[in-house]
Every structure is written in structure tokens, then in C-alpha cells.
Design a protein around this motif. Structure first.
Motif, PDB file in Angstrom:
ATOM      1  N   GLY A 262      12.851   8.800  -4.717  1.00  0.00           N
ATOM      2  CA  GLY A 262      11.846   9.498  -5.796  1.00  0.00           C
ATOM      3  C   GLY A 262      10.404   8.845  -5.542  1.00  0.00           C
ATOM      4  O   GLY A 262       9.118   9.216  -5.920  1.00  0.00           O
ATOM      5  N   MET A 263       9.879   8.106  -4.137  1.00  0.00           N
ATOM      6  CA  MET A 263       8.471   8.468  -4.312  1.00  0.00           C
ATOM      7  C   MET A 263       9.199   7.880  -2.501  1.00  0.00           C
ATOM      8  O   MET A 263       9.757   6.499  -1.568  1.00  0.00           O
ATOM      9  CB  MET A 263       8.387   6.480  -4.586  1.00  0.00           C
ATOM     10  CG  MET A 263       6.445   6.091  -4.145  1.00  0.00           C
ATOM     11  SD  MET A 263       6.287   4.656  -5.048  1.00  0.00           S
ATOM     12  CE  MET A 263       5.558   5.457  -6.140  1.00  0.00           C
ATOM     13  N   ASP A 264       8.624   8.736  -1.745  1.00  0.00           N
ATOM     14  CA  ASP A 264       8.620   8.497  -0.250  1.00  0.00           C
ATOM     15  C   ASP A 264       7.440   7.912   0.238  1.00  0.00           C
ATOM     16  O   ASP A 264       6.436   7.267  -0.208  1.00  0.00           O
ATOM     17  CB  ASP A 264       8.066  10.192   0.717  1.00  0.00           C
ATOM     18  CG  ASP A 264       7.145  11.139   0.153  1.00  0.00           C
ATOM     19  OD1 ASP A 264       5.941   9.890  -0.628  1.00  0.00           O
ATOM     20  OD2 ASP A 264       6.758  12.129   0.257  1.00  0.00           O
ATOM     21  N   GLY A 265       7.255   8.087   1.941  1.00  0.00           N
ATOM     22  CA  GLY A 265       5.925   6.402   2.512  1.00  0.00           C
ATOM     23  C   GLY A 265       5.124   7.295   2.476  1.00  0.00           C
ATOM     24  O   GLY A 265       4.598   6.350   2.250  1.00  0.00           O
ATOM     25  N   TRP A 266       4.164   7.962   1.987  1.00  0.00           N
ATOM     26  CA  TRP A 266       3.135   8.267   1.858  1.00  0.00           C
ATOM     27  C   TRP A 266       2.503   8.082   0.740  1.00  0.00           C
ATOM     28  O   TRP A 266       1.745   7.517   1.146  1.00  0.00           O
ATOM     29  CB  TRP A 266       2.557  10.526   1.601  1.00  0.00           C
ATOM     30  CG  TRP A 266       2.915  10.726   2.563  1.00  0.00           C
ATOM     31  CD1 TRP A 266       3.839  11.578   3.392  1.00  0.00           C
ATOM     32  CD2 TRP A 266       2.454  10.698   4.662  1.00  0.00           C
ATOM     33  NE1 TRP A 266       3.946  12.137   4.909  1.00  0.00           N
ATOM     34  CE2 TRP A 266       2.511  11.625   5.812  1.00  0.00           C
ATOM     35  CE3 TRP A 266       1.463   9.838   4.719  1.00  0.00           C
ATOM     36  CZ2 TRP A 266       2.109  11.439   7.043  1.00  0.00           C
ATOM     37  CZ3 TRP A 266       0.834   9.637   6.322  1.00  0.00           C
ATOM     38  CH2 TRP A 266       1.259   9.726   6.997  1.00  0.00           C
ATOM     39  N   ALA A 267       2.947   8.436  -0.689  1.00  0.00           N
ATOM     40  CA  ALA A 267       2.781   7.596  -1.677  1.00  0.00           C
ATOM     41  C   ALA A 267       2.675   6.058  -2.016  1.00  0.00           C
ATOM     42  O   ALA A 267       2.428   5.371  -1.780  1.00  0.00           O
ATOM     43  CB  ALA A 267       4.532   8.080  -2.645  1.00  0.00           C
ATOM     44  N   VAL A 268       3.706   5.408  -0.971  1.00  0.00           N
ATOM     45  CA  VAL A 268       3.864   4.220  -1.052  1.00  0.00           C
ATOM     46  C   VAL A 268       2.678   3.730  -0.883  1.00  0.00           C
ATOM     47  O   VAL A 268       1.715   2.789  -1.073  1.00  0.00           O
ATOM     48  CB  VAL A 268       5.367   4.165  -0.409  1.00  0.00           C
ATOM     49  CG1 VAL A 268       5.062   2.241  -0.004  1.00  0.00           C
ATOM     50  CG2 VAL A 268       6.934   4.145  -0.848  1.00  0.00           C
ATOM     51  N   ILE A 269       2.018   3.970   0.837  1.00  0.00           N
ATOM     52  CA  ILE A 269       1.003   3.501   1.124  1.00  0.00           C
ATOM     53  C   ILE A 269       0.110   3.934   0.710  1.00  0.00           C
ATOM     54  O   ILE A 269      -0.656   3.470   0.245  1.00  0.00           O
ATOM     55  CB  ILE A 269       0.965   4.848   2.194  1.00  0.00           C
ATOM     56  CG1 ILE A 269       2.163   4.287   3.654  1.00  0.00           C
ATOM     57  CG2 ILE A 269      -1.210   4.405   3.217  1.00  0.00           C
ATOM     58  CD1 ILE A 269       1.955   5.142   4.970  1.00  0.00           C
ATOM     59  N   ARG A 270      -0.428   5.365  -0.477  1.00  0.00           N
ATOM     60  CA  ARG A 270      -1.504   5.542  -1.290  1.00  0.00           C
ATOM     61  C   ARG A 270      -1.264   4.373  -1.848  1.00  0.00           C
ATOM     62  O   ARG A 270      -2.708   3.901  -2.723  1.00  0.00           O
ATOM     63  CB  ARG A 270      -0.840   7.306  -1.768  1.00  0.00           C
ATOM     64  CG  ARG A 270      -1.939   7.707  -0.549  1.00  0.00           C
ATOM     65  CD  ARG A 270      -1.856   9.388  -0.995  1.00  0.00           C
ATOM     66  NE  ARG A 270      -0.414   9.724  -2.005  1.00  0.00           N
ATOM     67  CZ  ARG A 270       0.512  10.395  -1.661  1.00  0.00           C
ATOM     68  NH1 ARG A 270       0.258  10.414  -0.232  1.00  0.00           N
ATOM     69  NH2 ARG A 270       1.166  10.998  -2.623  1.00  0.00           N
ATOM     70  N   ALA A 271      -0.415   4.423  -2.810  1.00  0.00           N
ATOM     71  CA  ALA A 271      -0.424   3.523  -4.123  1.00  0.00           C
ATOM     72  C   ALA A 271      -0.621   1.938  -3.554  1.00  0.00           C
ATOM     73  O   ALA A 271      -0.840   0.862  -4.476  1.00  0.00           O
ATOM     74  CB  ALA A 271       1.276   3.364  -4.362  1.00  0.00           C
ATOM     75  N   ALA A 272       0.344   1.490  -3.149  1.00  0.00           N
ATOM     76  CA  ALA A 272      -0.518   0.044  -2.487  1.00  0.00           C
ATOM     77  C   ALA A 272      -1.932   0.385  -1.425  1.00  0.00           C
ATOM     78  O   ALA A 272      -2.556  -0.747  -1.896  1.00  0.00           O
ATOM     79  CB  ALA A 272       0.933  -0.483  -0.734  1.00  0.00           C
ATOM     80  N   ARG A 273      -1.956   1.116  -1.707  1.00  0.00           N
ATOM     81  CA  ARG A 273      -4.213   1.206  -1.074  1.00  0.00           C
ATOM     82  C   ARG A 273      -4.758   0.835  -2.197  1.00  0.00           C
ATOM     83  O   ARG A 273      -6.340   0.343  -2.007  1.00  0.00           O
ATOM     84  CB  ARG A 273      -4.220   1.681  -0.076  1.00  0.00           C
ATOM     85  CG  ARG A 273      -3.907   1.354   1.444  1.00  0.00           C
ATOM     86  CD  ARG A 273      -4.159   2.633   2.609  1.00  0.00           C
ATOM     87  NE  ARG A 273      -3.534   1.520   4.003  1.00  0.00           N
ATOM     88  CZ  ARG A 273      -3.598   2.810   5.085  1.00  0.00           C
ATOM     89  NH1 ARG A 273      -4.203   4.269   5.131  1.00  0.00           N
ATOM     90  NH2 ARG A 273      -3.259   2.708   6.134  1.00  0.00           N
ATOM     91  N   ARG A 274      -4.231   1.057  -3.363  1.00  0.00           N
ATOM     92  CA  ARG A 274      -5.128   1.436  -4.404  1.00  0.00           C
ATOM     93  C   ARG A 274      -5.334  -0.350  -4.604  1.00  0.00           C
ATOM     94  O   ARG A 274      -6.482  -0.913  -5.872  1.00  0.00           O
ATOM     95  CB  ARG A 274      -4.454   1.935  -5.342  1.00  0.00           C
ATOM     96  CG  ARG A 274      -4.929   3.420  -5.289  1.00  0.00           C
ATOM     97  CD  ARG A 274      -4.612   4.380  -6.650  1.00  0.00           C
ATOM     98  NE  ARG A 274      -2.696   4.257  -6.690  1.00  0.00           N
ATOM     99  CZ  ARG A 274      -1.966   5.309  -6.162  1.00  0.00           C
ATOM    100  NH1 ARG A 274      -2.590   6.234  -5.985  1.00  0.00           N
ATOM    101  NH2 ARG A 274      -0.840   5.739  -6.616  1.00  0.00           N
ATOM    102  N   SER A 275      -4.101  -1.176  -4.353  1.00  0.00           N
ATOM    103  CA  SER A 275      -4.290  -2.374  -4.712  1.00  0.00           C
ATOM    104  C   SER A 275      -4.544  -3.067  -3.538  1.00  0.00           C
ATOM    105  O   SER A 275      -5.425  -4.200  -3.533  1.00  0.00           O
ATOM    106  CB  SER A 275      -3.193  -3.279  -5.577  1.00  0.00           C
ATOM    107  OG  SER A 275      -2.214  -2.075  -4.749  1.00  0.00           O
ATOM    108  N   ARG A 276      -4.330  -3.106  -2.784  1.00  0.00           N
ATOM    109  CA  ARG A 276      -4.878  -3.259  -1.351  1.00  0.00           C
ATOM    110  C   ARG A 276      -5.639  -2.526  -0.587  1.00  0.00           C
ATOM    111  O   ARG A 276      -5.341  -2.418   0.590  1.00  0.00           O
ATOM    112  CB  ARG A 276      -3.884  -3.876  -0.989  1.00  0.00           C
ATOM    113  CG  ARG A 276      -2.967  -4.612  -1.766  1.00  0.00           C
ATOM    114  CD  ARG A 276      -3.532  -6.088  -1.476  1.00  0.00           C
ATOM    115  NE  ARG A 276      -2.514  -6.717  -2.528  1.00  0.00           N
ATOM    116  CZ  ARG A 276      -1.398  -7.658  -1.825  1.00  0.00           C
ATOM    117  NH1 ARG A 276      -1.438  -8.361  -0.356  1.00  0.00           N
ATOM    118  NH2 ARG A 276      -0.346  -8.615  -2.557  1.00  0.00           N
ATOM    119  N   PRO A 277      -6.973  -2.167  -0.383  1.00  0.00           N
ATOM    120  CA  PRO A 277      -7.971  -1.262   0.163  1.00  0.00           C
ATOM    121  C   PRO A 277      -8.335  -1.698   1.588  1.00  0.00           C
ATOM    122  O   PRO A 277      -7.611  -3.474   2.127  1.00  0.00           O
ATOM    123  CB  PRO A 277      -8.920  -1.317  -0.745  1.00  0.00           C
ATOM    124  CG  PRO A 277      -8.520  -1.750  -1.295  1.00  0.00           C
ATOM    125  CD  PRO A 277      -7.671  -2.841  -1.903  1.00  0.00           C
ATOM    126  N   GLY A 278      -7.501  -0.889   2.568  1.00  0.00           N
ATOM    127  CA  GLY A 278      -7.616  -0.912   3.352  1.00  0.00           C
ATOM    128  C   GLY A 278      -6.821  -1.855   4.305  1.00  0.00           C
ATOM    129  O   GLY A 278      -6.456  -1.943   5.782  1.00  0.00           O
TER     130      GLY A 278
END
Length: 723
Positions: A648-664
């Protein structure tokens, strides 16, 4: 001592004999299993091929009967009448039409009573050919009734191909011999069919008449063994028979099956070399032999080590006894020296003989027995062999711990937070000690870091907690683990250098110890537990660890008032303390909040437990979507640890999506692939600290990388923005 040594050697020898015996039983079992499986498969294949051959011959038989019925329709009495019906182009066309679409049917012929070829399907006009020399002509000429005959293989006189003939006698109303209806069956059809079957090198398929006449064979007769005629003679229609044949030289034994065709005078035989049949058995036997050899070697090595150390222990005790007898008058004055020598001798013994070698032997023996019970499961054998290897590694780990007690193995000291250490241990001990024991922790969060080998310290504390549980049995009680900073002056009761230490107290509500027991409590191998319940090394190892770490050790106890065991451990250097504070800056209480994303439940549970035991606050999610939902809900997160390959969602996608709400947000990617990260990793993950580890990731390495990433994120937040 010699008697004990002999018992150990006898026990080790018996264990090796058992391992060898179980291995031989397993090898024999696998041999029987593989042979029975091959026999079953060969019987099934013989039945299928016999059915195929029978259908091929029956199809031709139907055609021959149709030709014969057409010639005899209305009744004829003389060979001349048969000849008038059989000759001519019209009859040739009918014969040619009947063989169309039947690949195994080569030719249809009509033969006169005197053996002349009257008509056949191959070409017209009919050449003057006599078939009076063929075996089917002689067999049917004098046979009563509408007999059917299957000929021996001959070369077709038309094109020279190997052919067998299915012939039916044509008789008049008075059973007078009028001629023969004849069909040629191409043997190349069967050769081609059998050649397309991959039965393995050396395998043979053959068709015989019931009298033993070979009809067709693949591969050719000269390339492999032939079955004993007793294997196929006398078979009833539909019967199958299993047996073995031996090549003329006696070098090759073959497993064979014969199957009698139900409606035709033919027998099909299939043969496979026993070497091919038992190839998997040889591989499995080799693996079992290697596993047994490793187990036996491990048992022998452990036995020899134990015997050597027991003899060394006996020699040391004899030397001490002789010294005491010679210097009896100086015993009181030199008591401390003798005690020191005794401890050194026991330390040497403890450095070579781990008290739980019996546990290692149990694991090795258990693995061997499991291998013997499930030899057919190759994967299980590999897994169990790995378990045996792991048991041997555990033995090496025990040796390292005992060497640490003997002060011969350097401890790997790292800064440790006392409150996080005890909190993590409480979670472990709550399940280990049982429901009857309540575990309490009293440790302020602002204590300085202590400096010690964390693995050795945890082992020592677990051993002390286990002793406390046994002291409170069977009714249970409360175990209190406390930590505080304490400054000791010169000449302190702990007999250690003056300075500030972290003091760890483990206090139980058990029965306590009297003065005599308390005086001997830290002697190696001294125990008050029943036989088989303790080794007497727990307190001695804890004391040796504390002293080797640069600290001290003490026990206070009274009968009926419980026991308190105290360890003083040195503080971590200021530089290490500053580094720890930097890494913990993301969380006010110093314990980072970590969001772990892993779709494999076993890996997720194991990693979460390991990280939590090291003081991290773990929130585990089974998918990227579940992790993002927690972040959207405002869950605290100082570090994102995620698997790379997830549905469904690999690790890269999880990191990108998480950093949209938690920059850095710092992120650590776990991947099953070895080596460094992929090219363009920063672009895939977006801005922010990023690290990656190959699976299986060691928790210590994961902790170190996580601390670096958290510190990097904290440092980035402190840099003032420009512009």
C-alpha cells in the motif's frame, strides 16, 4: 573428583551415542519414506502410460474390426468372394479414409487366404506382395473363430519403419479361413511420445507382448537394464506389479513397475534407477549427518572443557588444603590472603566453565531430537540447525560473562540513564517474575548518567531480581528497584574510591538471611536453593561486575526483614552527559517519542519491545496509513522509524507524507537490502535528517543512529533563519 569426571565423560559419551543413534534412525526413516514415495509415483505413472497405450491400440482395433465387419457383411463363403469385395480403387479410398486422423495407425491392409496383398491404404494400384511369411499369417490361418493377433516388431515393407501389426482373422459362415484384415501400428509414435516424458537419466519405458516379446522401448535396449521376464509374465488384465531389476554388470539397481493392459495382450514396464530415486535421500542424509556431527562436536567440546576445569578446580583446592595444613598456625593472620587466593582460583574456574552449560546442552540435544523427528522438512532441519548454532553462541556468551566476572574480559561501558534502565526492566520483570511479585521503581528522572556495560548490568539486575523472587516464594511480595546519586567519602563501607556514584538498591520483602548465610552469599557456587534450582553465581557475578566497572557492592539482610542488594556505579563523563542531553533534547523528559511503522507483526512487536527496554517511548503502527492517522491526531513524535517495503504505502511515501505535517521530522528507514541507501534518498524523503539501516538491525545500532538523527534535528531547530 575423578569419579565426578568419569560421570561427566560417561554422560557426554552417552549424549553423543544418542545423537548418532537418532541420526541413524532418521536416515533410515527418510530412506524408507523416499523409497515408498517413488514406488507410489512409479505405480501411478505405469497405470497412466498403460491406459494411454491401451487407448492407442484399442483405437486401431476398432478400425480393424470395422474393416472386417464391412467385408463380411451379408455373409461370404469363399476366398474368391472376399477378393472381389477387397480389390479395387473404391476399397482403397475407404481404407485411406479410415486411417485419417489416427497418428499411430500407419496402414490398413486386406490379405487373401493364400497370403497375397489384396488392398491397402498406402498407394494404388496394389503391388504383388506376399505376406505369407509373416507371423500373424501363420498364427491366424489355422486359428478357429475371429481371432486377433498382435505381431512382433518388423520393418514395414513399404517404407522400412519399425511396425507391429494388429491382425484379425476373416472367416466364412463355416469358419473357413478367407483372409486377414490388418492394421500397421507405428512404433515411432510410442517412441516419440515416451521421449517427451522427462523421467530423468537412466529411466526406461517399454511395451511387451504378454509372451515377453519386446515391442517398443525408450531409450534403446542397449542403453539400460532390462527387467526380469518374471516381472511382466503371467500378469492378469489390469494388474500392476512392482519389483527391482539389476543390470547385467550388477552395478545398477532399478526400481520397476509393470502394468497389464486390460483389453490387449500387452504389458507396459517403467523403470527408474535407484540412484535417481534416492538422490534426495542422500542430500537429506548428508544434512542430518552434518547436523549430528556439529551436535556431537559441541557436546564433546563442552564435556572436555568441563572435565579440564573440574580437574583444575580439584588441583587448586588440593593446593589450598596443603597450604592451610602447612601454615595452620598463621591461618587467622593470613585469612584474608587465603580468601583472596580462593576467590582468584574460583574466578579462574568461573572464567572457563559457565554454570549454565547444561542449558546449552539441553538446547543442542533438543535441536538434534527435533531434527530426528522431522527429517523430511528441509526448512525445519535448517532452522533447527541454526538453533543449535545459536545455542553454541549462547555458550560463548556465557563464557564472556564469566570472563567478565573473572576480570579477564573488558566491559564495554556506555552512558546509561538510571530511570530509563529501571523502568524498562520493570516491564520485563513484570512478566518474568510472575503475578505474585509486585515490581516498583523509585528513580528520579533528573539523575546523572551512570557509566557501565548495559548488557552486563541488565543481566546482573535480572539475576538479582530472580534471587529476590525466590526469596519471597511462594507467597510473593514486593521488589523495589531504586536509584539515587550518593557521594562517598574516604574509608566508606563500600571500600571504593571516594566520589559521587549512582546507587542502585534492589529491596525485597522476603525471608532474609542469617549472619552465616550473609557472610557466604557472594562466594561463587554457594547457594541455599534446592539442587537444580540455582548455581550460586548470581551474587558473585553481580559483585564482580560492579567492582570491575569501578564501583562497589554490598548486601544488607535480616531474617524476616528482607534483603537489600546495593550496587554503586560510577558517573558518566561530562562529555558523554552533554551528548546524551543533546540527543534527548526533542523530549522534555529526555525519553524520545518514537513512531515505529512495520507491517510484520512479529518484527514490529520485537523491535518495539527492544527499543522500549532501552528507554524509548514507542508507538507502533502496522501500516503507513495508521502511522499518518496518529500523526494527524497530534501524537508526539521525535523520530519516525519505518520499514521500506510495505503493502500500500512504502517507507519513502510514509516519510514524505509525515514531513508534510511535521516538517524536518527525523526519520530512520529500515530495509531488508544490505548496503547504503539508494541514490536520490534525500529527494525521495524530503528535507530533514535521514538515516537507514539494513535488516536485521541491531537495537544498539538503531539507538545510536536514532540519537544522532534526533540531535541533528534539535541542532537544526536552534539555527536562526536567515532573511
Amino acid at each position: 573428583m575423578e569419579r565426578a569426571t568419569r560421570r561427566v565423560m560417561l554422560a557426554g559419551g552417552a549424549a553423543i551415542v544418542v545423537i548418532v543413534a537418532l541420526t541413524l534412525v532418521a536416515v533410515a526413516h527418510v530412506h524408507t519414506r523416499d523409497l515408498k514415495a517413488a514406488q507410489h509415483d512409479l505405480l501411478a505413472l505405469g497405470a497412466v502410460l498403460a491406459e494411454q497405450a491401451e487407448r492407442s491400440v484399442q483405437g486401431i482395433d476398432l478400425v480393424v474390426n470395422a474393416v472386417a465387419d464391412e467385408l463380411l457383411r451379408g455373409g461370404i463363403a469363399t476366398p474368391q468372394e472376399l477378393e472381389r469385395r477387397a480389390v479395387g480403387a473404391e476399397q482403397h479410398e475407404r481404407l485411406t479414409a479410415r486411417i485419417a486422423g489416427i497418428p499411430q495407425l500407419d496402414v490398413l491392409s486386406i490379405v487373401s487366404a493364400d497370403g497375397r496383398l489384396l488392398n491397402f491404404s498406402r498407394y494404388f494400384p496394389i503391388p504383388p506382395i506376399s505376406l505369407a511369411d509373416r507371423d500373424y499369417y501363420h498364427a491366424l490361418r489355422d486359428a478357429p473363430g475371429p481371432a486377433v493377433f498382435l505381431s512382433r516388431p518388423v520393418s514395414n515393407r513399404g517404407d522400412g519403419t519399425p511396425t507391429i501389426y494388429l491382425a484379425r482373422r476373416l472367416g466364412g459362415a463355416d469358419d473357413r479361413f478367407l483372409g486377414i484384415a490388418l492394421a500397421g501400428l507405428e512404433l515411432d509414435y510410442f517412441q516419440s511420445f515416451y521421449a517427451n516424458l522427462d523421467l530423468g537419466s537412466g529411466s526406461v519405458i517399454a511395451l511387451y507382448r504378454t509372451d515377453g516379446q519386446l515391442l517398443v522401448r525408450h531409450p534403446p535396449l542397449s542403453s539400460a537394464a532390462s527387467p526380469d521376464p518374471a516381472l511382466y509374465r503371467g500378469l492378469e488384465p489390469g494388474e500392476r506389479r512392482l519389483g527391482e531389476v539389476v543390470e547385467g554388470s550388477g552395478r545398477e539397481r532399478m526400481l520397476a513397475v509393470s502394468a497389464r493392459l486390460t483389453g490387449e495382450p500387452m504389458v507396459l514396464c517403467v523403470m527408474r534407477p535407484l540412484d535417481a530415486v534416492l538422490s534426495d535421500w542422500r542430500v537429506d542424509s548428508g544434512r542430518l549427518g552434518v547436523a549430528a556431527l556439529l551436535c556431537a562436536a559441541a557436546v564433546a567440546t563442552l564435556m572436555l572443557l568441563m572435565v579440564r576445569r573440574m580437574r583444575a578446580y580439584a588441583a587448586v583446592n588440593q593446593a589450598l588444603a596443603a597450604r592451610e595444613a602447612a601454615e595452620r598456625s598463621l591461618r587467622q593472620a593470613e585469612a584474608r590472603l587465603l580468601q583472596s587466593q580462593k576467590m582468584e582460583a574460583l574466578g579462574q574456574l568461573a572464567g572457563g566453565v559457565a554454570h549454565d552449560f547444561n542449558n546449552v546442552l539441553q538446547a543442542v540435544g533438543g535441536g538434534a531430537r527435533l531434527i530426528a523427528r522431522r527429517p523430511e522438512d528441509t526448512e525445519a532441519v535448517r532452522r533447527l540447525a541454526a538453533m543449535v548454532a545459536e545455542a553454541a553462541e549462547r555458550g560463548a556468551s556465557v563464557v564472556r560473562r564469566l570472563l567478565a566476572f573473572a576480570r579477564r574480559d573488558a566491559l564495554r561501558a556506555t552512558p546509561i540513564r538510571p530511570d530509563a534502565l529501571l523502568t524498562g526492566l520493570r516491564e520485563v520483570l513484570a512478566h518474568t517474575l510472575g503475578a505474585a511479585v509486585t515490581v516498583r521503581v523509585e528513580a528520579p528522572a533528573d539523575l546523572p548518567l551512570l557509566l557501565a556495560d548495559k548488557g552486563q548490568l541488565e543481566t546482573a539486575l535480572v539475576n538479582l531480581a530472580t534471587n529476590a523472587r525466590d526469596a519471597m516464594a511462594p507467597g510473593g511480595g514486593t521488589l523495589t528497584m531504586a536509584a539515587r546519586a550518593e557521594t562517598l567519602a574516604a574509608g566508606n563501607d563500600a571500600a571504593i574510591a571516594p566520589g559521587t556514584y549512582i546507587r542502585l538498591d534492589l529491596t525485597d520483602t522476603g525471608a532474609g538471611m542469617d549472619a552465616e548465610t550473609l557472610a557466604r552469599a557472594t562466594e561463587p557456587f554457594f547457594t541455599t536453593k534446592p539442587s537444580g534450582r540455582g548455581t550460586g553465581l548470581g551474587l558473585a557475578m553481580a559483585r564482580g561486575f560492579a567492582e570491575q566497572s569501578g564501583g562497589g557492592f554490598a548486601i544488607r539482610s535480616r531474617v524476616g526483614a528482607g534483603t537489600t542488594v546495593t550496587l554503586w556505579l560510577p558517573l558518566a563523563p561530562a562529555k558523554a552527559v552533554a551528548g546524551d542531553a543533546e540527543a534527548a533534547a526533542a523530549s522534555p523528559d529526555g525519553a524520545p517519542h518514537v513512531l515505529l511503522v512495520e507491517d510484520e507483526a512479529l518484527v514490529r512487536t520485537t523491535l518495539a519491545a527492544e527499543l522500549a527496554s532501552r528507554g524509548w517511548r514507542i508507538s507502533a503502527a502496522e501500516s503507513g496509513r495508521a502511522a499518518l492517522d496518529r500523526l494527524d491526531a497530534g501524537a508526539p513524535c521525535d523520530l519516525l522509524v519505518t520499514d521500506l517495503a510495505m503493502p500500500g504505502m512504502d517507507g519513502w511515501a510514509v516519510i514524505r507524507a509525515a514531513r508534510r505535517s511535521r516538517p524536518g521530522l527525523p526519520a530512520l528507514l529500515l530495509t531488508g537490502y544490505l548496503g547504503g541507501g539508494p541514490e536520490g534518498a534525500a529527494e525521495q524523503a524530503g528535507p530533514g535528517p535521514l538515516g537507514y539501516l539494513g535488516k536485521p538491525a541491531k537495537p544498539d545500532e538503531l539507538i545510536r543512529q536514532g540519537d544522532v538523527l534526533i540531535a541533528a534535528a534539535a541542532a537544526a531547530r536552534r539555527v536562526p533563519e536567515v532573511g
